[in-house]
Design an enzyme around this catalytic site. Structure first.
Site, PDB file in Angstrom:
ATOM      1  N   GLU A 194       0.829  -1.216   0.000  1.00 57.83           N
ATOM      2  CA  GLU A 194       0.000   0.000   0.000  1.00 57.83           C
ATOM      3  C   GLU A 194       0.865   1.269   0.000  1.00 57.83           C
ATOM      4  O   GLU A 194       0.532   2.256  -0.658  1.00 57.83           O
ATOM      5  CB  GLU A 194      -0.958  -0.023   1.195  1.00 57.83           C
ATOM      6  CG  GLU A 194      -1.990  -1.140   1.061  1.00 57.83           C
ATOM      7  CD  GLU A 194      -2.905  -1.244   2.252  1.00 57.83           C
ATOM      8  OE1 GLU A 194      -2.464  -1.733   3.302  1.00 57.83           O
ATOM      9  OE2 GLU A 194      -4.062  -0.800   2.158  1.00 57.83           O
ATOM     10  N   GLU A 224      -4.262  -9.517   4.171  1.00 56.77           N
ATOM     11  CA  GLU A 224      -5.326  -9.095   5.085  1.00 56.77           C
ATOM     12  C   GLU A 224      -6.513 -10.071   5.156  1.00 56.77           C
ATOM     13  O   GLU A 224      -7.043 -10.349   6.218  1.00 56.77           O
ATOM     14  CB  GLU A 224      -5.839  -7.694   4.693  1.00 56.77           C
ATOM     15  CG  GLU A 224      -5.063  -6.555   5.336  1.00 56.77           C
ATOM     16  CD  GLU A 224      -3.797  -6.168   4.591  1.00 56.77           C
ATOM     17  OE1 GLU A 224      -3.327  -6.964   3.749  1.00 56.77           O
ATOM     18  OE2 GLU A 224      -3.270  -5.070   4.855  1.00 56.77           O
TER      19      GLU A 224
HETATM   20  N1  COA Z   1       4.351  -8.136  12.517  1.00 55.39           N
HETATM   21  C1  COA Z   1       5.271  -8.257  13.486  1.00 55.39           C
HETATM   22  N2  COA Z   1       6.424  -8.953  13.332  1.00 55.39           N
HETATM   23  C2  COA Z   1       6.628  -9.549  12.148  1.00 55.39           C
HETATM   24  C3  COA Z   1       5.707  -9.467  11.090  1.00 55.39           C
HETATM   25  C4  COA Z   1       4.520  -8.712  11.297  1.00 55.39           C
HETATM   26  N3  COA Z   1       3.620  -8.540  10.337  1.00 55.39           N
HETATM   27  N4  COA Z   1       6.204 -10.149  10.027  1.00 55.39           N
HETATM   28  C5  COA Z   1       7.395 -10.639  10.420  1.00 55.39           C
HETATM   29  N5  COA Z   1       7.657 -10.277  11.695  1.00 55.39           N
HETATM   30  C6  COA Z   1       8.850 -10.597  12.484  1.00 55.39           C
HETATM   31  C7  COA Z   1       8.822 -12.057  12.909  1.00 55.39           C
HETATM   32  O1  COA Z   1       8.072 -12.211  14.119  1.00 55.39           O
HETATM   33  C8  COA Z   1      10.301 -12.322  13.114  1.00 55.39           C
HETATM   34  O2  COA Z   1      10.718 -11.777  14.337  1.00 55.39           O
HETATM   35  P1  COA Z   1      11.743 -12.611  15.300  1.00 55.39           P
HETATM   36  O3  COA Z   1      12.990 -12.744  14.484  1.00 55.39           O
HETATM   37  O4  COA Z   1      11.886 -11.716  16.485  1.00 55.39           O
HETATM   38  O5  COA Z   1      11.088 -13.908  15.587  1.00 55.39           O
HETATM   39  C9  COA Z   1      10.953 -11.500  12.014  1.00 55.39           C
HETATM   40  O6  COA Z   1      10.007 -10.495  11.654  1.00 55.39           O
HETATM   41  C10 COA Z   1      11.287 -12.312  10.772  1.00 55.39           C
HETATM   42  O7  COA Z   1      10.095 -12.961  10.323  1.00 55.39           O
HETATM   43  P2  COA Z   1       9.982 -14.552  10.064  1.00 55.39           P
HETATM   44  O8  COA Z   1       8.534 -14.908  10.075  1.00 55.39           O
HETATM   45  O9  COA Z   1      10.886 -15.304  11.010  1.00 55.39           O
HETATM   46  O10 COA Z   1      10.588 -14.661   8.608  1.00 55.39           O
HETATM   47  P3  COA Z   1      10.186 -15.740   7.480  1.00 55.39           P
HETATM   48  O11 COA Z   1      11.176 -15.577   6.393  1.00 55.39           O
HETATM   49  O12 COA Z   1      10.018 -17.099   8.072  1.00 55.39           O
HETATM   50  O13 COA Z   1       8.745 -15.269   6.945  1.00 55.39           O
HETATM   51  C11 COA Z   1       7.085 -13.700   6.175  1.00 55.39           C
HETATM   52  C12 COA Z   1       8.593 -14.002   6.374  1.00 55.39           C
HETATM   53  C13 COA Z   1       6.941 -12.263   5.704  1.00 55.39           C
HETATM   54  C14 COA Z   1       6.502 -14.670   5.142  1.00 55.39           C
HETATM   55  C15 COA Z   1       6.361 -13.924   7.522  1.00 55.39           C
HETATM   56  O14 COA Z   1       7.094 -13.219   8.518  1.00 55.39           O
HETATM   57  C16 COA Z   1       4.954 -13.444   7.518  1.00 55.39           C
HETATM   58  O15 COA Z   1       4.081 -14.078   6.955  1.00 55.39           O
HETATM   59  N6  COA Z   1       4.693 -12.282   8.190  1.00 55.39           N
HETATM   60  C17 COA Z   1       3.363 -11.762   8.371  1.00 55.39           C
HETATM   61  C18 COA Z   1       2.882 -11.026   7.131  1.00 55.39           C
HETATM   62  C19 COA Z   1       1.553 -10.405   7.448  1.00 55.39           C
HETATM   63  O16 COA Z   1       0.566 -11.090   7.647  1.00 55.39           O
HETATM   64  N7  COA Z   1       1.544  -9.076   7.565  1.00 55.39           N
HETATM   65  C20 COA Z   1       0.396  -8.339   8.057  1.00 55.39           C
HETATM   66  C21 COA Z   1      -0.437  -7.826   6.946  1.00 55.39           C
HETATM   67  S1  COA Z   1      -1.802  -6.890   7.614  1.00 55.39           S
END
Ligand code: COA
Length: 245
Positions: free
Chosen positions: A121, A141
């Site tokens: 966004e 979302e």
């Molecule tokens: N909010 C808060 N923290 C987040 C986050 C989010 N949306 N996305 C990632 N992080 C943090 C993780 O908790 C992790 O923190 P840590 O190292 O302290 O445990 C760090 O960022 C790395 O993320 P991780 O999930 O370990 O990496 P990955 O390569 O396995 O996966 C993603 C990457 C982006 C696929 C996965 O983190 C994800 O799906 N995130 C959520 C995306 C999302 O739903 N966003 C909100 C949209 S409204």
């Protein structure tokens, strides 16, 4: 060629300027640059600074770290708030997206790694989007039971084909950089190491033009898109006259 670093008390955003370019860098790389309330406030302040600085003619939005431009909203804030409704409400207190979409200067996004949720966004609030080959885009979302609230439901279908916009928004399917380019979400894809150079090349080309002409042209195009053609033409005439005056 000095880089001026502004707002050194910021934690989540770095704002710098150099040679007519204003750089806003999302700076929470340890958490994939996710968008939290602090980032909301600092982004708001740095966008205002970029808008109001007469030495800055083009804005560049980029992100720190190797893995992500921005992985969306900070879900830890959503989980600790009394409810997702309150978490959302807090974000609505400041109209960052209204401000962003009304910056009268060209904004270019340099996108790498994960570009999810509010990440996509923010990119859509920019005028030109360049992606590196490792970028992947998505709107998660729906899977969280919420809808985009940083303008995505409006900006995505105004940027790409309606069918693709609906598919990406409703299904949450993630797409890679090449596909993002094919559907017009980004202008082009470049190797990761060349991302900023490519973006700066575009910014420098814009910067040799008269800043007022650039700003008026952007306003004619962007504001005109929301108008029927006759009013759009009137807007163009008004802006052209103002520029000549
Ligand atoms: N909010 C808060 N923290 C987040 C986050 C989010 N949306 N996305 C990632 N992080 C943090 C993780 O908790 C992790 O923190 P840590 O190292 O302290 O445990 C760090 O960022 C790395 O993320 P991780 O999930 O370990 O990496 P990955 O390569 O396995 O996966 C993603 C990457 C982006 C696929 C996965 O983190 C994800 O799906 N995130 C959520 C995306 C999302 O739903 N966003 C909100 C949209 S409204």
């Amino acid at each position: 060629m000095t880089v001026v670093v502004l707002m050194s008390n910021f934690e989540t955003i770095i704002y710098e300027k150099q040679d007519g370019k204003g750089y806003i860098t999302l700076n929470r790389p340890q958490a994939l640059n996710v968008y939290n309330v602090r980032m909301r406030d600092e982004l708001h302040e740095s966008l205002q600074a970029l808008r109001d600085d007469s030495e800055v003619h083009v804005g560049i939005l980029k992100a720190a770290g190797d893995r992500a431009f921005c992985a969306g909203a900070d879900l830890t804030e959503f989980l600790t708030a009394p409810s997702p409704v309150i978490a959302r409400q807090v974000r609505f207190e400041r109209d960052v997206w209204g401000l962003f979409l009304n910056i009268p200067k060209p904004m270019i996004a340099a996108l790498h790694g994960y570009v999810l949720g509010s990440g996509i966004e923010m990119a859509l609030c920019c005028d030109i989007r360049i992606a590196s080959d490792d970028a992947q885009f998505g709107v998660p979302e729906m899977g969280l039971g919420i809808i985009p609230a940083a303008g995505g439901s409006q900006t995505l279908p105004r940027t790409i084909n309606l069918g693709y916009a609906l598919e990406i928004l409703l299904s949450g399917r993630r797409i890679k950089a090449e596909e993002a380019c094919q559907i017009g979400l980004v202008n082009r894809v470049v190797p990761r190491t060349e991302l900023l150079t490519e973006v700066e090349k575009i910014a420098n080309k814009i910067n040799v033009c008269d800043p007022n002409a650039v700003s008026f042209a952007k306003q004619a195009i962007v504001r005109g898109l929301d108008l029927p053609l006759p009013q759009g033409l009137e807007l163009e005439t008004r802006l052209a006259c103002r520029l000549l005056a």
